[in-house]
Scaffold this motif. Structure first.
Motif, PDB file in Angstrom:
ATOM      1  N   GLY A 103       5.366  -7.685  -5.104  1.00 21.32           N
ATOM      2  CA  GLY A 103       4.663  -7.427  -6.353  1.00 21.32           C
ATOM      3  C   GLY A 103       3.151  -7.454  -6.233  1.00 21.32           C
ATOM      4  N   GLY A 104       2.625  -7.675  -5.032  1.00 16.47           N
ATOM      5  CA  GLY A 104       1.187  -7.767  -4.824  1.00 16.47           C
ATOM      6  C   GLY A 104       0.474  -6.446  -5.062  1.00 16.47           C
ATOM      7  N   LEU A 105      -0.730  -6.525  -5.575  1.00 15.39           N
ATOM      8  CA  LEU A 105      -1.512  -5.349  -5.945  1.00 15.39           C
ATOM      9  C   LEU A 105      -2.888  -5.368  -5.282  1.00 15.39           C
ATOM     10  N   ASN A 106      -3.266  -4.247  -4.692  1.00 15.35           N
ATOM     11  CA  ASN A 106      -4.668  -4.002  -4.353  1.00 15.35           C
ATOM     12  C   ASN A 106      -5.198  -3.154  -5.500  1.00 15.35           C
ATOM     13  N   PRO A 107      -5.978  -3.746  -6.409  1.00 12.98           N
ATOM     14  CA  PRO A 107      -6.244  -3.132  -7.712  1.00 12.98           C
ATOM     15  C   PRO A 107      -7.103  -1.868  -7.610  1.00 12.98           C
ATOM     16  N   PRO A 108      -7.154  -1.079  -8.681  1.00 11.84           N
ATOM     17  CA  PRO A 108      -7.952   0.152  -8.676  1.00 11.84           C
ATOM     18  C   PRO A 108      -9.387  -0.093  -8.225  1.00 11.84           C
ATOM     19  N   HIS A 109      -9.808   0.678  -7.249  1.00 12.50           N
ATOM     20  CA  HIS A 109     -11.132   0.531  -6.656  1.00 12.50           C
ATOM     21  C   HIS A 109     -11.519   1.855  -6.008  1.00 12.50           C
ATOM     22  N   PHE A 110     -12.756   1.944  -5.517  1.00 15.75           N
ATOM     23  CA  PHE A 110     -13.125   3.126  -4.740  1.00 15.75           C
ATOM     24  C   PHE A 110     -14.171   2.754  -3.698  1.00 15.75           C
ATOM     25  N   HIS A 111     -14.275   3.629  -2.702  1.00 17.57           N
ATOM     26  CA  HIS A 111     -15.225   3.447  -1.615  1.00 17.57           C
ATOM     27  C   HIS A 111     -16.263   4.566  -1.713  1.00 17.57           C
ATOM     28  N   GLU A 122       4.732  -2.396   7.238  1.00 20.38           N
ATOM     29  CA  GLU A 122       5.938  -3.064   6.758  1.00 20.38           C
ATOM     30  C   GLU A 122       6.025  -2.901   5.250  1.00 20.38           C
ATOM     31  N   GLY A 123       7.264  -2.792   4.716  1.00 21.92           N
ATOM     32  CA  GLY A 123       7.461  -2.807   3.283  1.00 21.92           C
ATOM     33  C   GLY A 123       7.394  -1.442   2.621  1.00 21.92           C
ATOM     34  N   THR A 124       7.290  -1.489   1.293  1.00 22.47           N
ATOM     35  CA  THR A 124       7.295  -0.285   0.460  1.00 22.47           C
ATOM     36  C   THR A 124       6.142  -0.368  -0.539  1.00 22.47           C
ATOM     37  N   LEU A 125       5.276   0.623  -0.524  1.00 19.11           N
ATOM     38  CA  LEU A 125       4.099   0.615  -1.386  1.00 19.11           C
ATOM     39  C   LEU A 125       4.087   1.824  -2.315  1.00 19.11           C
ATOM     40  N   LEU A 126       3.720   1.576  -3.570  1.00 22.94           N
ATOM     41  CA  LEU A 126       3.382   2.645  -4.498  1.00 22.94           C
ATOM     42  C   LEU A 126       1.870   2.811  -4.445  1.00 22.94           C
ATOM     43  N   VAL A 143       5.425   6.984  -3.357  1.00 20.34           N
ATOM     44  CA  VAL A 143       6.016   5.773  -2.787  1.00 20.34           C
ATOM     45  C   VAL A 143       6.043   5.944  -1.269  1.00 20.34           C
ATOM     46  N   LEU A 144       5.473   4.976  -0.566  1.00 20.20           N
ATOM     47  CA  LEU A 144       5.391   5.032   0.890  1.00 20.20           C
ATOM     48  C   LEU A 144       6.292   3.988   1.527  1.00 20.20           C
ATOM     49  N   TYR A 145       6.888   4.374   2.633  1.00 19.18           N
ATOM     50  CA  TYR A 145       7.737   3.482   3.406  1.00 19.18           C
ATOM     51  C   TYR A 145       7.141   3.277   4.804  1.00 19.18           C
ATOM     52  N   LYS A 146       7.732   2.383   5.564  1.00 18.64           N
ATOM     53  CA  LYS A 146       7.231   2.046   6.895  1.00 18.64           C
ATOM     54  C   LYS A 146       6.981   3.309   7.723  1.00 18.64           C
ATOM     55  N   GLY A 147       5.768   3.426   8.226  1.00 14.44           N
ATOM     56  CA  GLY A 147       5.400   4.566   9.048  1.00 14.44           C
ATOM     57  C   GLY A 147       4.751   5.710   8.294  1.00 14.44           C
ATOM     58  N   ASP A 148       4.796   5.678   6.963  1.00 12.55           N
ATOM     59  CA  ASP A 148       4.192   6.742   6.161  1.00 12.55           C
ATOM     60  C   ASP A 148       2.675   6.583   6.107  1.00 12.55           C
ATOM     61  N   VAL A 149       1.989   7.711   5.976  1.00 15.30           N
ATOM     62  CA  VAL A 149       0.525   7.746   5.951  1.00 15.30           C
ATOM     63  C   VAL A 149       0.063   8.469   4.690  1.00 15.30           C
ATOM     64  N   PHE A 150      -0.998   7.965   4.060  1.00 13.75           N
ATOM     65  CA  PHE A 150      -1.553   8.565   2.844  1.00 13.75           C
ATOM     66  C   PHE A 150      -3.069   8.557   2.957  1.00 13.75           C
ATOM     67  N   VAL A 151      -3.720   9.564   2.374  1.00 11.62           N
ATOM     68  CA  VAL A 151      -5.177   9.640   2.436  1.00 11.62           C
ATOM     69  C   VAL A 151      -5.765   9.545   1.035  1.00 11.62           C
ATOM     70  N   ILE A 163       6.026  -2.541  -4.276  1.00 14.78           N
ATOM     71  CA  ILE A 163       7.150  -2.453  -5.208  1.00 14.78           C
ATOM     72  C   ILE A 163       8.451  -2.960  -4.587  1.00 14.78           C
ATOM     73  N   GLY A 164       8.380  -3.495  -3.378  1.00 22.08           N
ATOM     74  CA  GLY A 164       9.557  -4.052  -2.722  1.00 22.08           C
ATOM     75  C   GLY A 164       9.734  -5.525  -3.029  1.00 22.08           C
ATOM     76  N   ASN A 165      10.818  -6.070  -2.556  1.00 23.98           N
ATOM     77  CA  ASN A 165      11.120  -7.494  -2.762  1.00 23.98           C
ATOM     78  C   ASN A 165      10.693  -8.351  -1.583  1.00 23.98           C
ATOM     79  N   THR A 166      10.047  -7.732  -0.600  1.00 29.27           N
ATOM     80  CA  THR A 166       9.624  -8.455   0.596  1.00 29.27           C
ATOM     81  C   THR A 166       8.131  -8.227   0.833  1.00 29.27           C
ATOM     82  N   TYR A 167       7.621  -8.983   1.775  1.00 31.55           N
ATOM     83  CA  TYR A 167       6.226  -8.838   2.214  1.00 31.55           C
ATOM     84  C   TYR A 167       5.947  -7.395   2.657  1.00 31.55           C
ATOM     85  N   ALA A 168       4.736  -6.924   2.449  1.00 31.72           N
ATOM     86  CA  ALA A 168       4.316  -5.597   2.912  1.00 31.72           C
ATOM     87  C   ALA A 168       2.970  -5.704   3.622  1.00 31.72           C
ATOM     88  N   LEU A 169       2.752  -4.764   4.533  1.00 29.56           N
ATOM     89  CA  LEU A 169       1.525  -4.741   5.317  1.00 29.56           C
ATOM     90  C   LEU A 169       1.092  -3.295   5.522  1.00 29.56           C
TER      91      LEU A 169
END
Length: 223
Positions: A103-111, A122-126, A143-151, A163-169
């Motif tokens: 359930g951890g969130l890296n909140p809306p931000h920009f660079h 590791e894990g599943t990220l929205l 929704v990204l899974y292990k090994g997926d890349v997004f820009v 959005i998973g029930n386990t730790y994500a990295l």
């Protein structure tokens, strides 16, 4: 110059603008240093004498260990920017490690100075980003899974949610040695001194008491 076609001049200006981010290095290495007496100032950082460089200058071990996610956001960003990793100076790249509790969130931000490319270890990220007003603030999300890349394109608001029930990295790299970070909620409601409540009331179309409540909160920084 007056004989050059207008189209050529426009192309030249556009190319110059496109390349106007981190400068290209003019020497093999330019290790950042805080020694202002012996260093040479280069775009925000001083460079130490390259003859004094050692192998240790080119290694950063700060991404080895998981970050502490026991905080209100349930996430921790560990930066490997030029401030932490002097060997990156003038190379135009950097990295971060992001740890997520369930359930951890890296909140809306920009660079403001760098595009980010992220891989899920590791894990599943929205994840998602929002375009500017020019493109009607369109949300691109996946929704990204292990090994997926997004820009995430430079300067656009984005987020990551476990959005998973386990730790994500995840691990991200940037097209700048110092991409910068502006977290939306922290910047708007946690500004020091605070932004006028009258401004925020009208901007967000909220009751003034709600704005004052938000400004009174402690906005956590997960970096």
């Amino acid at each position: 110059m007056k004989f050059l076609p207008i189209s050529f001049l426009i192309l030249a200006l556009a190319t110059a603008t496109a390349l106007a981010y981190d400068p290209s290095p003019l020497q093999d290495i330019c290790l950042a240093t805080n020694d202002l007496e012996s260093g040479v100032f280069v775009n925000g950082k001083f460079c130490k004498d390259p003859k004094q460089a050692t192998a240790d200058d080119f290694v950063f071990m700060g991404l080895r260990n998981p970050g502490n996610t026991s905080n209100p956001l349930g996430s921790k960003v560990t930066q490997a920017f030029v401030q932490q990793f002097p060997g990156l100076n003038t190379l135009g790249i950097s990295m971060v490690r992001v740890d997520f509790a369930p359930g951890g969130l890296n909140p809306p931000h920009f660079h403001p100075r760098g595009t980010e490319v992220q891989i899920v270890v590791e894990g599943t990220l929205l994840v998602g980003f929002v375009t500017s007003n020019q493109l009607n603030n369109t949300l691109f999300t996946k929704v990204l899974y292990k090994g997926d890349v997004f820009v995430f394109p430079i300067g656009l608001i984005h987020f990551q949610l476990n959005i998973g029930n386990t730790y994500a990295l995840s691990i991200s790299s940037f097209s700048s040695q110092n991409p910068g970070l502006i977290t939306i909620a922290n910047a708007v409601f946690g500004a020091k001194p605070p932004i006028s409540a009258d401004v925020l009331t009208k901007a967000f179309q909220l009751d003034k008491k709600v704005v004052e409540y938000l400004e009174a909160q402690s906005w956590y920084d997960n970096n």
